[in-house]
Each structure stands twice: as structure tokens, then as C-alpha cells.
Design an enzyme around this catalytic site. Structure first.
Site, mmCIF file in Angstrom:
data_model
loop_
_atom_site.group_PDB
_atom_site.id
_atom_site.type_symbol
_atom_site.label_atom_id
_atom_site.label_comp_id
_atom_site.label_asym_id
_atom_site.label_seq_id
_atom_site.Cartn_x
_atom_site.Cartn_y
_atom_site.Cartn_z
ATOM 1 N N ASP A 324 8.629 -20.820 -18.369
ATOM 2 C CA ASP A 324 8.416 -20.761 -16.929
ATOM 3 C C ASP A 324 6.916 -20.737 -16.673
ATOM 4 O OD1 ASP A 324 8.943 -20.623 -14.222
ATOM 5 O OD2 ASP A 324 10.288 -18.902 -14.367
ATOM 6 N N GLU A 525 10.037 -15.801 -5.014
ATOM 7 C CA GLU A 525 9.802 -14.801 -6.045
ATOM 8 C C GLU A 525 8.490 -14.058 -5.825
ATOM 9 O OE1 GLU A 525 8.629 -17.049 -9.857
ATOM 10 O OE2 GLU A 525 9.686 -18.496 -8.620
#
Length: 839
Positions: A324, A525
Site C-alpha cells: 500500500d 482514511e
């Protein structure tokens, strides 16, 4: 959806539990005991292909080390050029949220295709890198092709979980795959299969449920929709490569902390957090994304046990693991540009946005040559990458611009796809309250519509909608989409009723009913993390609007837009009917199909949605289905239909009885504490301090010893221009609990030379959101240490949003100050001594 046993496990999973002497979640311990017998071998149905494996081996043997490492590097479109692709031959690249071709938010489908074609042609051009392996473009199409203007935006996962309809999920994924392929993109970073256990997490809406059962079934369905069924049109011209993410345990971090630590036992990690991989890998998912979180303190990106021993060896995953966003850089001892540990742990593709890709590329080459990374590990990673590319037909397919769906812009936002989205919206709505059968409404009524969410497609779509955080959008950014107001106006006007719309609820003619649309503003997020689930804590503007209608005796229907269940007892009490709409996406008009009856009074569409997340009984309630002390306000599986009797009254407790233990928040003690960094600014110049000294323009900082080694910072302002030193984080912190406890910002400071202009102490809550106090007169100028306490309420009085603080401490001046700071703390206790009064 009916209530079921806490965990409905397959025979395979039950056997795994039995082997470890555990009969249910109540016996699970939160200790890290490694036992990889827990993990089953996953049968995918993908047949072995000896010819393909031979072709992979032959190609691998012809590759240089540099060519292999390039396959493992995934940069972002803002950070590379087409010529970089031609020179290095990256195995893949991505567009992050808010990244567009030509850096143009309104880039057309043709612009996306053009970039895909250029990157592809550069990757197969062997004139510079000596090899012609096609690259792959990956994108976060997490609720439709959400980065592209005009795409169909489906409800976010939390709403889809409420539908409990895997067949519908597969249709949504197939529609998404088609819209993605129109733009020439090969690979989708979906599905997210986090099983969310703490709704304070800012990514809660990316989870289908708090229960692993739905997640397991949905993961299989969405992988089939994206990639095609293994025994049918697997990775055909109408399918994309999928990514099951984020491996592993991202939904179970302590406190719901994004990128935090999961301390589940290994059995619990499998039973709860790994079920999406049982489903998704079983359906043939070709890639897995590593998670930002840690497991018992070890970052997943650096966990050989989980990435290699468990995922690849025990579960038999033969695709590749992608990282990620610079997640490898969070491993102890690593930076974004230097991390052998991740490759050794089993990471196959480094997602490395920013310009860190180049030093990472060079360091990986050097680390293989030195033996720090084994050549066999590199060969394994590249074999996996090539295997996925060959399975997807990338070596045989035409270039992106020539593929069957490429350029068929009528597919993006097509009527067929919007119809699927409307079905999803209708089935996702959960009716929590319906006093005196107020719903369904007559479309012939005089309806007043109010609230910030009524005519706001961006708000109803949430994060990951064109922009990363879903902010900065207008209705015009969603061509073809409809707001909730659009649907109400259509339905009522067709039946001969009347609609009045006013954001603040003003009306000319007394309405028969008021529909108020309110809820959370978009976030993604990090920015969405909360420390408390109370809605509009400290600023009850929506409750005031509901109360206005209640006082006037006008029936109120509340449509609550949110990415998670929230503590809304007061808002429930003020509502006659209350609907959890979640984040319905671009097709807001579908809500009216359920809210209103037909003109003849018959039901048009009944409510079908059932809670896949328990509704909280207090602001810090983490009640999850299967807990031994399970006592939510509304249980998992709850959801009224029009035939059901209402269960909620108007007498829910509105004052929280929670007495939360609040620890002091240390910002700086010997070192700057995560997630903050020390930033210097002078005029428009900025610099982050990464060593013992830093300077920019009119300000400099250096470390020195106060009590122990390098436990203080000396700051010098020259006075040449306005300058500042601040603690800054990429994501905001919620400090409202500290304000509620009359907390303070505590600072140890020593003035070595007082300047000729004021010294300001401030906080920042965004680009245009800050507060500051002149502390000049409160400081001793005798070069002695003193502790200064500043009431957080002082910043609240200046309209600082304490629920979203990016910089909790800042010193700024245009004077020639010399001073030092040591410990910085946000305290949960009020101290009168040395307190600075609000000005």
C-alpha cells in the site's frame, strides 16, 4: 436478514478451530501465538498450466537484475513520465485518489485512454530497457470507477452489506469492471474485506460488516464480478484483475486507529479478519494488498510470517502481493526509498508514489548484489508478477486503446449500470424508526425538504468520490447523477404533490411532513478517525433543525447520511421516522422509490436493508455480534419493514453516561511522537526536520541536551519575515474529549532572547482553519525553563475545529526570537498554575 449464530464457519474452519482447542470467539486470547496449522489451503479451481510456467521461466532467465527490479516497482502517475516508463519498464503504475491524467480533475475518458496507451507502448518499447513486458495500470475503483467524472458510483460497502445480496454485489463488480476497461485500465484495488470491529475507524464504510460471514461471501462475489468466474470468462476482455485488501487485520486495530496495531490472537485473526481471503482467494483473486496496520507491533509489510509462511505457503496463494501507499517505509529501519525488509518478508510489488521510486529501485539492485536480498526472492516475486500478467492475457491482448471496451464512453454511467446502482440504494436503506407508520409517505402531500445533504451528491457519495477524501466537489462534478432532492421532486410532482426546499427549513406553506437530510461530511482514511461516535458533538446544528419541526408539530423523517453507525439518540428522539441511508453514491433519487408510496397508496418498494453493523448504545460502544456482553441500541440484523411495528420511542438517553479514561496525549518528549513531524515554514517555503538540524528562510531548529541526550529543540527566528515551527500530521486528530475535560496544551519553554514582535502559539485544523494566542506577556525572559498551560477552550472559542486538528502546536512570529522547547503535551486535566487565559 435474520439473526444467526455469532460465527457460521465452514467445516474446514471448524476443523481448524477444533485442532487448536477453541470452540468459539469467547475463548480467544489476545496473545500472539504462532500456529500456522490454523490456515487452510485455498482451492481456487485455477488449473495448472505447464506451458505458461515454462514461458515464465524462459522469460525470467532472459531478464537482467535491473529489469526484474523494475517489475517490482509501482510508481504513481504524478511522479513519472512516459519516458521514465520507456527507460525503466516498470511492471505496473497507479493513480492514487485525486490523481488524474494531465492532473486534470475533469479529464475525459479519452484522456485516461491516451495515458494508458502511451504508458503501455513505452513499456513494450525495448529500445532503452531492452525488454518488452507490458505494464499494468492499477486504480482504486472501490465503489464504481470513482476517479472518473460521469462514472456510476455505487453505495459504499457498508450500505452493500445491509443488502445481504451477494448476487447484486457480483453485478455491481461486473459493471465496475466494464467502466474501468473503457478507460484502458487493467487492475482494480478492490475488494476491501476488512471486518470492522471499532466504528471509530475512518474506513468503517469500506467494510461490509462487523461480521466475517457477509465479508467472506461478498469477497467471493465481487472477485467473480471483477475477474469473471474461474470456470467461465476468467480475466476475459470484459474483466479486470482484482485485489483483495488489506492483508491482514486492518479492521481490528486498537481504538479503531487507522494504520494501528491489531492484537488479536492468531485464531481470531483467521476466524474474523481472514474470512474475506477465504472467499476472495477461493474465487481466484490474483493480487493481495498488504495492510498498513501492525499485528502485535510488527508492520504487516514486514511480516514474513503472514505474507510468506501463511498467505503464500499455507494458503497456497500463487499471485503477487502489492504494498500500500509507501507502506514499506513504515517498517522499522526502512524509509520509502530503502527497504530490503519488505522484499525479504514477501512483498512482491512496492507501491512507491512520490520521487522515492528512484532511490528504492537503485537500493534494491544494490541489496541483491550485496546478498542482503536473495536472488531467489527476486525471481519468486517476478515469477508471480509475470504469472498474473500472463493469466490476464496482457502479453496477448491488444494495447489499451484497441481493446473491445476501450473508448466506449456510453458504458460509463450507462442507464443499465445506474439501474443496478438504484437497486443497491433501495436495498441498502435501513429503517430504524417509524412512529405511527409515518412511512411510506403519500406522494400527493406537501413535502418540505431541508438539510445540508438534500441536494448534495458529493456528501451522499462520501470519500473516494472523484477526489481522495471526496471533498471539493459540486453536483456538476457528477454528470448523470442525482441528489436525494431530485428524486423527491420527481416522485411528488408526478403525483401532483408539492415540494418546498430550503436548506435551513424555512417554508411559506405549512408542510404535511418535513424530510431532513443530514449526516457526515465526506472523508477517507486517516481523516475519518474519531475518538467518539457522538454525532455533531459540541455543535448540534442538525438536532436544532429537527427540534424546530418537532416543536411546530410537523412530522419529521430523518435521512441520515453516514459512513458508520453513530450515537444519534437525540436525533432519533426528535424524529418520527429515521432511515440509515449510509453513503448511497451517485443515484440519490432512488431513495424516493422507497420513502413514498404509489399514487394509489400501495407500497412501491419496501425497506429491505438490515444492519450489518450493530447500532451503538453509547458514544464509545464497540459492541459486535458474538460479544459476550453484547448490548447495542439496535442489534445486528435489525431493520424494519412497512409491516413491522415501531420499536424505538422518543425517550432514548441523550446524555452520555460514559466516563472514559483519558490519557494525556504526548506530542513531543525527547522526540516528536507519531504521527506528527516537526515542520518549519518561512514565507511560502516549508521544510520537515529529519535530522538534528533544519533551517529554512527566517527560522532554524537544532537539537540539544536538556536532561538527556537531544531531548529539547532550540528555535531561532531571525525576524526577516513571518516564520513558524509546528507539529504537523497528514491526518487530523480528534481532541474534543480533551476539551470536554477542560484539558490544556502544556509546553515547557525557555526564552533565550525575546523578540521585538509578538510570539503566537496556535493550532491548525485545515488550510483556512486555525486559532492563535499572543503569549508574549506570559513568558519569563530570564533564560529559565517554565511550563505554560493553555486551555484548549481558548482555541475552541476561536472556532478551531477540535475534532479535526492537523497541527496541535505551532509557534509563529515576525520577530527575532531565540527560544527552546522541551515536553509538549495535550493534558486531560486542568492546571491553574501558569495558565494562559483566553484573550
Amino acid at each position: 436478514m435474520t439473526l444467526k449464530k455469532p460465527f457460521t464457519l465452514t467445516a474446514l474452519m471448524m476443523a481448524a478451530i477444533a485442532m487448536n482447542g477453541c470452540t468459539g470467539p469467547e475463548q480467544m486470547q489476545t496473545s500472539k501465538v504462532v500456529d500456522n496449522e490454523i490456515w487452510p489451503k485455498i482451492a481456487t479451481g485455477i488449473k495448472d498450466d505447464a506451458n505458461m510456467e515454462a514461458a515464465i521461466a524462459k522469460l525470467l532467465n532472459s531478464m537482467t537484475l535491473e529489469q526484474k527490479i523494475a517489475q517490482m516497482i509501482q510508481p504513481e502517475i504524478r511522479d513519472i513520465t512516459v519516458e521514465d516508463m520507456r527507460k525503466y519498464g516498470f511492471g505496473s503504475y497507479l493513480n492514487g485518489g485525486g490523481a488524474f491524467p494531465n492532473n486534470d480533475k475533469h479529464a475525459t475518458a479519452a484522456d485516461w485512454i491516451a495515458l494508458a496507451e502511451k504508458m503501455y507502448q513505452a513499456s513494450v518499447d525495448d529500445s532503452l530497457d531492452g525488454i518488452n513486458i507490458p505494464t499494468m495500470w492499477g486504480t482504486d475503483a472501490v465503489h464504481g470507477h470513482n476517479n472518473v467524472i460521469g462514472a456510476t458510483l455505487f453505495p459504499h460497502n457498508i450500505g452493500l452489506g445491509a443488502t445481504n445480496n451477494p448476487a447484486l454485489i457480483e453485478k455491481i463488480a461486473a459493471a465496475t469492471a466494464q467502466e474501468v476497461m473503457v478507460t484502458g485500465i487493467d487492475w482494480v484495488f478492490a475488494p476491501t474485506v476488512a471486518v470492522v470491529r471499532d466504528d471509530r475507524w475512518g474506513r468503517t464504510y469500506e467494510g461490509y460488516s462487523e461480521d466475517p460471514e457477509i465479508v467472506r461471501d461478498y469477497s467471493a462475489a465481487i472477485v467473480k464480478g471483477l475477474q469473471g468466474a474461474v470456470d467461465q470468462d476468467f480475466l476475459s476482455d470484459k474483466r479486470v484483475i482484482s485485489t483483495v485488501k488489506h492483508f491482514l487485520g486492518d479492521g481490528g486495530t486498537q481504538g479503531g486507529d487507522d494504520q494501528g496495531d491489531n492484537i488479536s490472537s492468531e485464531q481470531e485473526l483467521f476466524d474474523i479478519h481472514a474470512q474475506g481471503y477465504v472467499g476472495g482467494l477461493g474465487a481466484g483473486a490474483q493480487t493481495v494488498m498488504a495492510s498498513f496496520n501492525s499485528w502485535h507491533g510488527e508492520k504487516i509489510h514486514g511480516s514474513k510470517y503472514l505474507l510468506t509462511d501463511v498467505l503464500k505457503d499455507k494458503m497456497g496463494f500463487d499471485g503477487f502481493v502489492v504494498g500500500d501507499w509507501n507502506g514499506h517505509g513504515q517498517i522499522d529501519g526502512c524509509t520509502n526509498g530503502n527497504c530490503a525488509q519488505a522484499a525479504n518478508a514477501g512483498l512482491d510489488v512496492y507501491m512507491v508514489p512520490t520521487d522515492a521510486w528512484k532511490p528504492l529501485y537503485e537500493n534494491l539492485i544494490a541489496q541483491v548484489k550485496s546478498g542482503e536480498i536473495a536472488q531467489s526472492r527476486i525471481d519468486d516475486a517476478v515469477t508471480r508478477i509475470l504469472r498474473v500478467k500472463m493469466r490476464a492475457g496482457l502479453f496477448d491482448k491488444p494495447s489499451p486503446a484497441q481493446r473491445p471496451l476501450s473508448g466506449k464512453t456510453e458504458v460509463i454511467g450507462s442507464a443499465e449500470h445506474r439501474a443496478i446502482a438504484k437497486q443497491a440504494v433501495r436495498e441498502s436503506l435501513v429503517l430504524l424508526k417509524n412512529k405511527q407508520q409515518l412511512l411510506p409517505l403519500s406522494p400527493k402531500a406537501n413535502v418540505l425538504v431541508a438539510g445540508l445533504g438534500a441536494d448534495n451528491i458529493g456528501m451522499q457519495s462520501g470519500g473516494w468520490s472523484i477526489t481522495w477524501q471526496g471533498t471539493g466537489n459540486e453536483n456538476s462534478d457528477f454528470p448523470g447523477g442525482t441528489s436525494i432532492l431530485d428524486g423527491i421532486e420527481r416522485t411528488v410532482k408526478q403525483a401532483g404533490g408539492q415540494v418546498q426546499y430550503d436548506l435551513n427549513g424555512q417554508f411559506n406553506t405549512r408542510p404535511d411532513v418535513a424530510i431532513v437530510v443530514f449526516g457526515e461530511q465526506p472523508y477517507a482514511e486517516g481523516n475519518g478517525d474519531l475518538d467518539n461516535l457522538e454525532y455533531q458533538r459540541g455543535n448540534k446544528t442538525d438536532l436544532a433543525l429537527l427540534g424546530k419541526f418537532k416543536k411546530a408539530g410537523i412530522p419529521v423523517v430523518s435521512l441520515f447520511i453516514s459512513g458508520r453507525p453513530m450515537w444519534v439518540n437525540a436525533e432519533l428522539n426528535a424524529s418520527d421516522a429515521f432511515v440509515a441511508t449510509w453513503l448511497p453514491g451517485s443515484e440519490g433519487d432512488a431513495l424516493s422509490d422507497v420513502l413514498f408510496a404509489n399514487a394509489d397508496g400501495s407500497v412501491n418498494h419496501d425497506f429491505k436493508g438490515k444492519l450489518s453493523f450493530s447500532w451503538p448504545n453509547n458514544p464509545i460502544d464497540n459492541a459486535n455480534r458474538g460479544d459476550t456482553d453484547y448490548a447495542p441500541l439496535l442489534p445486528y440484523g435489525f431493520g424494519l419493514t412497512y409491516a413491522d411495528k415501531n420499536t424505538l420511542g422518543d425517550d432514548l438517553a441523550e446524555q452520555s453516561q460514559v466516563t472514559e479514561q483519558l490519557e494525556d496525549l504526548v506530542l513531543f518528549e525527547r522526540a516528536v511522537k507519531a504521527p506528527w513531524s516537526l515542520q518549519l515554514q518561512s514565507g511560502e517555503q516549508q521544510k520537515t526536520m529529519v535530522s538534528s538540524r533544519a533551517a529554512v528562510g527566517a527560522v532554524s531548529v537544532k537539537t540539544f541536551d536538556k536532561d538527556v541526550q537531544e531531548d529539547a529543540r532550540a528555535i531561532t527566528f531571525t525576524g526577516e519575515q513571518l516564520a513558524a515551527v509546528r507539529l504537523m500530521a497528514a491526518f487530523p486528530s480528534d481532541l474534543r474529549s480533551f476539551v470536554e475535560k477542560q484539558g490544556q496544551l502544556q509546553m515547557q519553554i525557555k526564552v533565550d532572547k525575546a523578540g521585538t514582535s509578538p510570539l503566537w502559539l496556535g493550532m491548525q485544523c485545515g488550510d483556512d482553519c486555525q486559532g492563535k494566542l499572543d503569549i508574549t506577556e506570559r513568558l519569563n525572559n530570564d533564560a529559565q525553563w517554565q511550563t505554560v498551560n493553555i486551555d484548549l477552550a481558548c482555541f475552541a472559542e476561536q472556532n478551531v475545529n477540535l475534532g479535526q486538528v492537523f497541527s496541535p502546536w505551532q509557534l509563529s512570529t515576525q520577530g527575532d526570537w531565540q527560544l527552546s522547547i522541551a515536553k509538549l503535551t495535550v493534558s486531560s486535566k486542568h492546571t491553574q498554575e501558569s495558565a494562559i487565559l483566553c484573550q
